[in-house]
Design an enzyme around this catalytic site. Structure first.
Site, short mmCIF file in Angstrom:
data_model
loop_
_atom_site.label_atom_id
_atom_site.label_comp_id
_atom_site.label_asym_id
_atom_site.label_seq_id
_atom_site.Cartn_x
_atom_site.Cartn_y
_atom_site.Cartn_z
CB SER A 21 62.93 35.42 1.56
OG SER A 21 62.59 36.49 0.71
CG ASN A 22 59.51 39.49 2.65
OD1 ASN A 22 58.85 39.68 1.64
ND2 ASN A 22 60.61 40.20 2.92
CB ALA A 23 54.79 36.12 1.69
CB SER A 24 57.29 40.97 -0.80
OG SER A 24 57.21 41.86 -1.88
CB ALA A 88 58.74 43.21 1.53
#
Ligand code: CTP
Length: 211
Positions: A21-24, A88
């Site tokens: 995943s990502n840090a959004s 994101a």
């Protein structure tokens, strides 16, 4: 107006317990949904997993993977006047999701990744009179890259911001038009930027919903 918003990150599973995943944080998208409600419009919020409560009065559609987000948006967009795509989205996913849990072998492993669906490009391609506002997160050649994305995804405008926006309370953005010029610039808290964006949309994009 009835406005579709995408927000937050997506997740792509390697097996039943692990994902990429990502840090959004989802804060920009949720601030936009709140600004839409404050202005008396309908907010249809398609959100990846975040630690935020949906603003009061939003129609929330929680999703996890990019494919879930795509399916929800394709279904919901035809009944909206426009979309603001602040999510994101993961660009890649493992080629296949392993059932169960990948066990350790003592050796390195390689995971083949393939591109996910481009949610915004798909709904932008079928916009049929609806307006489309994307986001572009750019570290280099920001205006050029933002303009390329605007064209590739059939956006009317694209909100250009920089990687510092990720996880921050504030944001500094340019609204890029189809000629690559800045139609507006806003900076401040994500709430202030969201309100300015919605006011701008009310003035420049509101119109009759296509039938
Ligand atoms: N987006 C999307 N689906 C994807 C990737 C991006 O809907 N699979 C949307 C984002 O929500 C954003 C816009 O497209 O509104 C641009 O996202 P960004 O991450 O800046 O660009 P990418 O197209 O992913 O390109 P790159 O990561 O190579 O810069």
């Amino acid at each position: 107006m009835r406005i579709l918003i995408t927000a937050g990150p997506t997740r792509e599973y390697l097996d039943d317990v692990r994902y990429i995943s990502n840090a959004s944080s989802g804060r920009m998208g949720y601030a936009i949904a709140a600004a839409i409600r404050e202005s008396g419009h309908e907010a249809v919020l398609v959100s990846g997993p975040v630690d935020l409560a949906a603003p009061t009065g939003c129609e929330l559609h929680p999703v996890e993977t990019t494919a879930d987000m795509r399916d929800a948006c394709v279904k919901l967009f035809p009944d909206c006047d426009g979309v603001i795509a602040a999510a994101a989205v993961c660009d890649y996913k493992p080629r296949s999701r392993i059932v169960g849990k990948i066990a350790k072998t003592g050796d390195p492993i390689a995971i083949e990744m393939i591109e996910t669906d481009d949610v915004l490009a798909e709904i932008g391609g079928g916009k049929d009179g609806r307006w489309v506002v994307g986001f572009a997160l750019e570290a280099e050649n920001p205006r050029e890259n933002a303009l390329q994305k605007l064209r590739a995804k059939n956006c009317d405008y694209i909100v250009l911001n920089s990687p510092e926006a990720i996880g921050s309370d504030s944001n500094s953005v340019e609204l890029i038009d189809a000629t690559g010029s800045a139609a507006a610039t806003w900076s401040g808290s994500k709430q202030e930027v969201a309100r300015a964006l919605i006011q701008w949309i009310e003035t420049h994009l509101a119109g009759e919903r296509p039938v």
